[in-house]
Design a protein around this motif. Sequence first.
Motif, mmCIF file in Angstrom:
data_model
loop_
_atom_site.group_PDB
_atom_site.id
_atom_site.type_symbol
_atom_site.label_atom_id
_atom_site.label_comp_id
_atom_site.label_asym_id
_atom_site.label_seq_id
_atom_site.Cartn_x
_atom_site.Cartn_y
_atom_site.Cartn_z
ATOM 1 N N LEU A 1 0.580 -1.368 -0.067
ATOM 2 C CA LEU A 1 0.067 0.047 0.095
ATOM 3 C C LEU A 1 0.881 1.430 -0.102
ATOM 4 C CD1 LEU A 1 -2.746 1.503 0.381
ATOM 5 C CD2 LEU A 1 -2.421 1.149 2.838
ATOM 6 N N GLY A 2 1.869 1.083 0.636
ATOM 7 C CA GLY A 2 2.791 2.473 0.936
ATOM 8 C C GLY A 2 3.455 2.650 -0.482
ATOM 9 N N LEU A 3 3.872 1.554 -1.173
ATOM 10 C CA LEU A 3 4.569 1.578 -2.437
ATOM 11 C C LEU A 3 3.597 2.328 -3.362
ATOM 12 C CD1 LEU A 3 6.546 -1.571 -2.645
ATOM 13 C CD2 LEU A 3 7.600 0.792 -2.716
ATOM 14 N N VAL A 4 2.212 1.649 -3.549
ATOM 15 C CA VAL A 4 1.238 2.207 -4.345
ATOM 16 C C VAL A 4 0.815 3.692 -4.310
ATOM 17 C CG1 VAL A 4 -0.927 1.704 -5.180
ATOM 18 C CG2 VAL A 4 0.597 -0.168 -5.033
ATOM 19 N N ALA A 5 0.836 4.125 -2.995
ATOM 20 C CA ALA A 5 0.669 5.322 -2.654
ATOM 21 C C ALA A 5 1.495 6.333 -3.007
ATOM 22 C CB ALA A 5 0.293 5.670 -1.040
#
Length: 95
Positions: free
Chosen positions: A53-57
């Motif tokens: 989720l952090g990478l996609v954000a």
Amino acid sequence: MARPNPPRYFVVVFSVAGLYNIIINLSSCLVICLAPASPTMLLLFAVFDVLTLGLVASATGSIGFVVYTLQMGNDNFSWSEFCNVYNTFCKTATI
């Protein structure tokens, strides 16, 4: 110094997230079907989900910044400078 490349980063991160999604779906099916889920396995799933989720954000934010800068302009960056780097994009896209 190399220039950052947000569009390439965006594609790579979403490819990694898609691959992770396939792997996590297969492994969770195996965990559910073959054995009861252990708390350790569930914790690992949650940790890797948060990391993805952090990478996609961050990828979404970086490409959003590029689009905003192209639309609104900047004192240090202009459309012509962008076209010098991404010439084929400027020939096919308009804002």
